[in-house]
Structure formats: C-alpha cells, structure tokens
Design a protein around this motif. Structure first.
Motif, mmCIF file in Angstrom:
data_model
loop_
_atom_site.group_PDB
_atom_site.id
_atom_site.type_symbol
_atom_site.label_atom_id
_atom_site.label_comp_id
_atom_site.label_asym_id
_atom_site.label_seq_id
_atom_site.Cartn_x
_atom_site.Cartn_y
_atom_site.Cartn_z
ATOM 1 N N SER A 19 0.985 -5.585 19.695
ATOM 2 C CA SER A 19 2.433 -5.824 19.806
ATOM 3 C C SER A 19 2.907 -6.962 18.911
ATOM 4 C CB SER A 19 2.772 -6.150 21.263
ATOM 5 O OG SER A 19 1.946 -7.228 21.672
ATOM 6 N N MET A 20 2.012 -7.528 18.124
ATOM 7 C CA MET A 20 2.386 -8.702 17.316
ATOM 8 C C MET A 20 3.431 -8.354 16.255
ATOM 9 S SD MET A 20 -0.081 -11.028 14.962
ATOM 10 C CE MET A 20 -1.121 -11.396 16.356
ATOM 11 N N PRO A 21 4.553 -9.109 16.194
ATOM 12 C CA PRO A 21 5.543 -8.807 15.163
ATOM 13 C C PRO A 21 5.028 -9.163 13.763
ATOM 14 C CG PRO A 21 6.177 -10.777 16.370
ATOM 15 C CD PRO A 21 4.949 -10.238 17.045
ATOM 16 N N THR A 22 5.386 -8.323 12.795
ATOM 17 C CA THR A 22 5.018 -8.614 11.410
ATOM 18 C C THR A 22 6.255 -8.481 10.540
ATOM 19 O OG1 THR A 22 4.432 -6.343 10.822
ATOM 20 C CG2 THR A 22 2.664 -7.690 11.757
ATOM 21 N N PHE A 23 6.400 -9.413 9.621
ATOM 22 C CA PHE A 23 7.535 -9.414 8.687
ATOM 23 C C PHE A 23 7.021 -9.018 7.305
ATOM 24 C CE2 PHE A 23 8.471 -12.488 11.944
ATOM 25 C CZ PHE A 23 9.841 -12.420 12.156
ATOM 26 N N ASP A 24 7.761 -8.140 6.640
ATOM 27 C CA ASP A 24 7.434 -7.804 5.252
ATOM 28 C C ASP A 24 8.516 -8.363 4.361
ATOM 29 O OD1 ASP A 24 5.019 -6.091 5.170
ATOM 30 O OD2 ASP A 24 6.178 -5.011 6.684
ATOM 31 N N ILE A 25 8.111 -9.195 3.407
ATOM 32 C CA ILE A 25 9.101 -9.718 2.472
ATOM 33 C C ILE A 25 8.649 -9.411 1.043
ATOM 34 C CG2 ILE A 25 9.901 -11.516 4.063
ATOM 35 C CD1 ILE A 25 8.462 -13.547 2.231
ATOM 36 N N ARG A 26 9.600 -9.446 0.121
ATOM 37 C CA ARG A 26 9.309 -9.129 -1.280
ATOM 38 C C ARG A 26 9.397 -10.413 -2.100
ATOM 39 N NH1 ARG A 26 10.658 -3.296 -2.325
ATOM 40 N NH2 ARG A 26 11.002 -3.994 -4.428
ATOM 41 N N ASP A 86 0.836 -1.215 0.000
ATOM 42 C CA ASP A 86 0.000 0.000 0.000
ATOM 43 C C ASP A 86 0.865 1.258 0.000
ATOM 44 O OD1 ASP A 86 -1.975 -1.893 0.352
ATOM 45 O OD2 ASP A 86 -2.888 -0.931 2.100
ATOM 46 N N HIS A 87 1.989 1.194 0.709
ATOM 47 C CA HIS A 87 2.872 2.360 0.850
ATOM 48 C C HIS A 87 4.306 1.959 0.539
ATOM 49 C CE1 HIS A 87 -0.437 4.388 2.804
ATOM 50 N NE2 HIS A 87 -0.594 3.324 3.552
ATOM 51 N N PHE A 88 5.101 2.975 0.153
ATOM 52 C CA PHE A 88 6.518 2.667 -0.077
ATOM 53 C C PHE A 88 7.134 2.141 1.224
ATOM 54 C CE2 PHE A 88 10.613 2.618 -1.696
ATOM 55 C CZ PHE A 88 10.558 2.841 -3.055
ATOM 56 N N PHE A 89 6.854 2.832 2.331
ATOM 57 C CA PHE A 89 7.094 2.276 3.654
ATOM 58 C C PHE A 89 6.146 2.925 4.622
ATOM 59 C CE2 PHE A 89 10.136 5.846 3.716
ATOM 60 C CZ PHE A 89 9.872 6.422 4.953
ATOM 61 N N ASN A 121 3.393 -3.829 4.335
ATOM 62 C CA ASN A 121 1.992 -4.203 4.543
ATOM 63 C C ASN A 121 1.712 -4.826 5.904
ATOM 64 O OD1 ASN A 121 0.961 -3.259 2.181
ATOM 65 N ND2 ASN A 121 0.724 -5.243 1.189
ATOM 66 N N GLY A 122 2.758 -5.333 6.580
ATOM 67 C CA GLY A 122 2.534 -6.010 7.859
ATOM 68 C C GLY A 122 1.760 -5.154 8.854
ATOM 69 N N PRO A 123 2.299 -3.962 9.193
ATOM 70 C CA PRO A 123 1.584 -3.139 10.168
ATOM 71 C C PRO A 123 0.230 -2.650 9.662
ATOM 72 C CG PRO A 123 3.564 -2.011 9.343
ATOM 73 C CD PRO A 123 3.629 -3.420 8.854
ATOM 74 N N VAL A 124 0.104 -2.450 8.349
ATOM 75 C CA VAL A 124 -1.187 -1.988 7.801
ATOM 76 C C VAL A 124 -2.230 -3.092 7.986
ATOM 77 C CG1 VAL A 124 -2.363 -1.072 5.765
ATOM 78 C CG2 VAL A 124 0.061 -0.557 6.115
ATOM 79 N N LEU A 125 -1.826 -4.322 7.681
ATOM 80 C CA LEU A 125 -2.753 -5.450 7.862
ATOM 81 C C LEU A 125 -3.097 -5.637 9.336
ATOM 82 C CD1 LEU A 125 -4.042 -7.895 6.177
ATOM 83 C CD2 LEU A 125 -2.280 -9.262 7.308
#
Ligand code: UT7
Length: 365
Positions: A115-122, A96-99, A102-106
């Motif tokens: 506090s759940m960790p989210t990983f963004d991968i390409r 959705d954003h350059f940074f 998507n992890g925190p947006v989702l």
C-alpha cells in the motif's frame, strides 16, 4: 506553537540524507568504441565534453533495475529495512513503461509494502533536484518520516540499435556498414554524451538542527522546449507512435547543444546565488558544489562564475557521461564514499536540463 494561550516551543523538523547507493550499466564503453561506428573521435569527445567512457545497460535492463540496486544500497547504508519506508519518489525520463511510471514497478521489484504510495516525477536532468525538494517538503510537512528518492535513467534505448550499437557492448564484432555509420553520425552530438546510471538516497526526518536541507530554489521556463526534447511518441499524435515516426527517428531526442550550454552556464550560477541568498550564506561558503554532469566545460564554467576553486567542484562525467537523473546522487554517493564530504559541510546541488527546468538546493551534512 499556540495552544489555548499556552506557548510551547517546538523544534523544527529537518530532513537529512541517511543513506546513498548507486548502480550503473553493465558495459563500459570507451570513446574509441563509439568512433568505430560513427564519425567521432576520443579527442573530440574529451575536449568538447570531458567524457572518456560511459556505461551501457544490457538489453532488457531498465531504469527500475538500476534504481533497485541503488535503492537497496541506500537502505543498507541508512541501516533501514524496506518496511520502514513511508513512500518512494522516482525521478526518471526513461521509465520502463509509458505508463504506469517506475514507482509501482520498483515497489513490486523490491517487495516494498503493497500500500506504500509512490510518486513518479520527470524533470529530466533536474529530476533528482526536484525530488530532493519534494522529499524535504513532504517530510517537513509532517506527512512522512522516511522516503526513498531514486534518480535513474537508461539512455541506450534512445539509440537506434539496428545501426550496429550492439558492437559497442561486445554483442557483435560486425563492422558498421557505410549506411549505419552515416546514420549514427547524424546523432553523434547527443549519443556520445550519455550513459546509464542510477543513484538513490534515503531521506529522513530529524530534529538535529545542525544538519539537513536548508533551502531550495526551483525554476521552469517552457518557452523553448524544442531546445531539448523528443519530437515524436506523444499523445497529441494518433496513434501516439507509428512506423512513420520511427522511420523519421522522431523517438530520438533533439538538442540545440549550444543553446542548452548557454542556459546551463548562466542559470545554474544564478540559482546557486539565489538559494544562498535565501539561506543567508555566501556562495564562497559552499564547501562542495555538486553540479549536474552534462559537460565538463559546463561544470568548469559554473564553478568559474561562482569563483569556486576546482577542489570544491567535484566531477565524474569522465567515467559515466551524463546519466540525467542519476548524476547528482551518484556524485553525492562517491564524494561521501571517498571522504570528500565530511560532517558539517555545506553542500550545494544544482542542475539544468530539458524543460527547461533548473535550480539549486543547499544541504548541511
Ligand atoms: O543534460 C542535458 C543538458 N544538455 C547539455 O547541457 C548539453 C549542452 N551542450 C553541450 O554540451 C555541447 O553543446 C555539445 C557537447 C553537445 C557540443 O559541443 P559544441 O562545442 O557546442 O559543438 P557544436 O555543436 O558547436 O559542434 C561543433 C562541431 C560541428 O561541426 P562543424 O559544423 O563545426 O563542422 C559538429 O558537427 O563538432 C561537430 N560534432 C562532432 N564531431 C565529432 C558534433 N558532435 C560531434 C561528435 N564527434 N560527437
């Protein structure tokens, strides 16, 4: 395990997929609709790629929106609540954003634990495959018990919407001007292939030795990223995006189609053979080979090289086109839903895409 001289046997932890969900763009766009705005034809697209239609999102719908629907479906299938998740991995090349990614947006959209960790991968077309291996590793390390893995991409924003693309989703009945038609034709080798879609899986720790991930082999070769990349809109530029780049269409992906095709039909079979060897099985023992859906001819070429019959190599590219990180989880979900995947089957995932990244993973259902 050795503990002060006492040897105790510990059952190995496996990771298993306990739920799947999917979502695709709201608008079905048939090949004929594209033939109205550029020089292409249903016949060319079908015979060269196998695509018959694809789904385009409505303006304003992002990869997290599709990802959210897919994720909620996966959680429901797994019989899990969002509170039971330990972490999220989101694979996309169209965030959705350059940074931030998507992890925190989702996380915010789904109301996941703050506090759940989210990983963004390409990893583009191999994003879901890389995500599977990461999820499996994080679970087998004992760090997490239950992960949500999402693969989602929306490609329509790459397309220059001032060139009458809104006609393809019924938002305009204006005919393309000759200039727009000519501009659209310049990128026809790419635009006809792609669609918008998402798939998600819940991956959980299990002590059932009979099921779960067996092995994965992942590879990268960055010696020719130009084979498939976005030339502009990057932080080596000052500023990273400007009018000149937009006017030069440098935000649109560039692809050496034949080169990527050649790599796909050689590297995917190679990695399937390698992952089978590492798990001590023969490719002929694979019950279902799920291949990244980039081109039906690639799917058929990979199957042929591995000597696998058509019934072991499902495809859905005709309905969705290439949804990048979405293709493998969508295909897996559909094969589960229609009963092609049954308990005890050996399923192999394989993908290749921009990077180049590629590889294969083996999974016992
Ligand atoms: O998931 C990411 C990884 N991507 C891939 O795996 C894609 C791999 N590559 C491919 O799938 C194929 O190379 C394409 C589908 C992109 C192209 O098929 P091709 O058989 O390799 O065609 P080509 O690029 O050799 O082009 C053949 C002709 C050209 O015309 P000329 O030069 O022979 O007159 C193209 O201009 O087809 C023309 N063409 C089209 N014609 C009608 C290219 N795109 C189109 C189109 N409609 N959409």
């Amino acid at each position: 395990m050795h503990d002060r001289g006492i040897v105790t046997s510990v059952k190995s932890v496996k990771s298993v997929i306990t739920g799947t969900g999917i979502a695709v763009g709201q608008n079905v766009v048939k090949n004929d609709a594209l033939a109205k705005i550029m020089d292409t034809s249903d016949e060319w697209i079908r015979t060269r790629s196998g695509v018959e239609q694809r789904h385009y999102v409505n303006p304003g719908t992002g990869s997290t929106d599709l990802g959210r629907i897919a994720a909620e479906g996966a959680l429901a299938k797994a019989g899990r609540t969002k509170e039971e998740l330990d972490a999220v991995i989101f694979a996309t090349m169209t965030p959705d954003h350059f940074f931030p990614g998507n992890g925190p947006v989702l996380q915010a959209k789904m109301g996941l634990r703050e506090s759940m960790p989210t990983f963004d991968i390409r990893q583009q077309c191999s994003g879901f495959l890389y995500g599977l291996d990461l999820a499996d590793s994080l679970i087998r390390s004992g760090k997490y018990q239950r992960l949500l893995l999402v693969g989602a991409d929306v490609h329509t924003p790459f397309m220059p919407w001032h060139n009458n693309w809104d006609a393809t989703i019924g938002r305009s009945d204006r005919e393309a001007t000759p200039e727009e038609y000519a501009e659209n034709t310049k990128i026809r080798d790419r635009t006809v292939l792609f669609g918008d879609g998402a798939g998600a899986v819940v991956v959980e720790a299990s002590d059932d030795d009979a099921r779960g991930f067996l092995a994965a082999k992942l590879y990268t070769n960055g010696s020719n990223i130009e084979a498939l990349y976005v030339p502009g809109v990057g932080f080596r530029r000052r500023p990273f995006v400007d009018r000149a780049q937009i006017d030069a269409s440098e935000y649109i992906p560039v692809m050496e189609g034949r080169e990527v095709f050649k790599q796909a039909v050689s590297k995917m079979p190679e990695s399937v053979r390698e992952v089978c060897a590492s798990a001590g099985v023969e490719p002929s023992q694979i019950d279902l080979l799920l291949i990244h859906q980039a081109n039906l001819r690639i799917v058929e070429g990979v199957a042929k090289q591995l000597g696998l019959p058509a019934e072991k190599v499902p495809h859905n590219i005709e309905r969705y086109g290439n949804t990048t990180a979405g293709t493998l989880p969508i295909l897996f979900h559909e094969c589960l839903a229609d009963g092609r995947i049954k308990p005890g089957m050996l399923v192999c995932f394989t993908a290749l895409g921009s990077g180049l990244h590629w590889g294969a993973a083996l999974y016992r259902t």
